[in-house]
Design an enzyme around this catalytic site. Structure first.
Site, short mmCIF file in Angstrom:
data_model
loop_
_atom_site.label_atom_id
_atom_site.label_comp_id
_atom_site.label_asym_id
_atom_site.label_seq_id
_atom_site.Cartn_x
_atom_site.Cartn_y
_atom_site.Cartn_z
CG ASP A 42 5.30 6.42 -0.82
OD1 ASP A 42 5.13 5.22 -1.02
OD2 ASP A 42 6.30 6.88 -0.23
CD GLU A 209 6.13 0.16 4.63
OE1 GLU A 209 6.73 0.57 5.64
OE2 GLU A 209 6.70 -0.06 3.55
#
Length: 322
Positions: A42, A209
């Site tokens: 991420d 997401e």
């Protein structure tokens, strides 16, 4: 790091057993070569005013990497020496996920999420720094939170400032991607601000997401990660995109299908050794827009690594990874 619930895990496990077109597709670009400390999850990247680049990520107490040229990366420890005490309200380990870094008002802002696997008892926090470098951050507590009674999940923050207002996109499963306006002075959610709905899927577990929103021309572009994260070589993550003339939507793909109805152009998917491309962010450097993401290296036991590609824009205004 993205945390689906039990239903999501069961559904994703079935999907992982099926062949996907992404596995056979050879049209997606490989990430550009990088050296040094490649392990990351991420990533959020920014060019520092002092020179060079910093990438923050899930792992550690918000893991940090530094680079002078976007090619060679070195481990730089963590954003924080220790987790702020309030993080433990949301998990037992004080483990933060999916940070987002930006610069405004003369300082750097680092947003991040704290939660636990399969729960939307979650919160987004914020810290500031004069330099953006690890070890210089001051935490300011919660920005926004969600509870088990909510239909959204307050993780995966992404900031955009536009037209004099500050907005935060967020969301994971639990009906997808949301957005809330922030107070420009505090960086926290405005009291009573409505929660806008930007993207979802028609089928449970609503596996979308990790939003990121950028403006190009007259449009806002919503990038998001679809399908299953965090399963190494069994991950099915892929990056899709839609656009809108308003930051709060509605967002549609190039066919006109709304992202609230499962739309989204496929920008990047797994191919060859590069499995489960996602957890993306977009940043500006060297006169170009860049896409940062993680992939799971099928030739290294599924280790998550840093992917970087330049973003190019078509004549009709759609992004292409190169």
């Amino acid at each position: 790091m993205k945390r689906p619930g039990l239903a999501a895990l069961l559904a994703a496990a079935v999907v992982a057993l099926l062949p996907t077109t992404a596995e056979a597709d050879v049209t997606y670009p490989d990430p550009l070569p990088v050296t040094g400390r490649q392990i990351i999850h991420d990533p959020t990247v920014i060019r520092l005013k002092s020179g060079g680049y910093v990438a923050y990520s899930t792992g550690g107490v918000i893991g940090a990497r530094l680079s002078k040229d976007l090619k060679h990366w070195q481990d730089a420890g963590n954003a924080f020496a220790e987790p702020p005490s309030w993080w433990y309200e949301y998990n037992d380990t004080g483990d933060p996920w999916a940070p987002d870094i930006s610069y405004r008002s003369g300082k750097y802002w680092l947003y991040y999420a704290v939660s636990s696997w399969g729960s939307n008892h979650s919160a987004i926090g914020v810290a500031t720094s004069p330099s953006g470098r690890p070890g210089t951050w001051t935490d300011h507590g919660k920005v926004f939170a969600s509870e088990r009674t909510d239909s959204w999940n307050a993780i995966d923050p992404a900031l955009i400032k536009t037209d004099g207002k500050l907005w935060m996109a967020f969301g994971s499963y639990w009906t997808g991607i949301r957005m809330v306006e922030l107070d420009r002075s505090t960086g926290k959610a405005r009291e009573g601000a409505p929660v806008h709905h930007l993207a979802t899927r028609p089928d449970a577990p609503y596996a979308v997401e990790g939003p990121d929103i950028v403006k190009h021309g007259r449009h806002y572009y919503l990038f998001a990660s679809y399908d299953q994260c965090c399963s190494g070589v069994n991950s099915t993550y892929k990056i899709r995109v839609g656009r809108s003339t308003s930051v709060t939507g509605p967002y549609v793909d190039s066919t006109g299908k709304p992202l609230l109805e499962g739309g989204g152009d496929l920008l990047l998917a797994g191919h060859g050794r590069y499995v489960g491309t996602g957890g993306q962010s977009v940043f500006r450097a060297k006169g170009h827009d860049w896409l940062a993401y993680h992939y799971y290296d099928a030739e290294d036991e599924g280790t998550p690594k840093l992917g970087l590609n330049k973003l190019h824009w078509t004549a009709d205004g759609w992004p292409i990874a190169r």
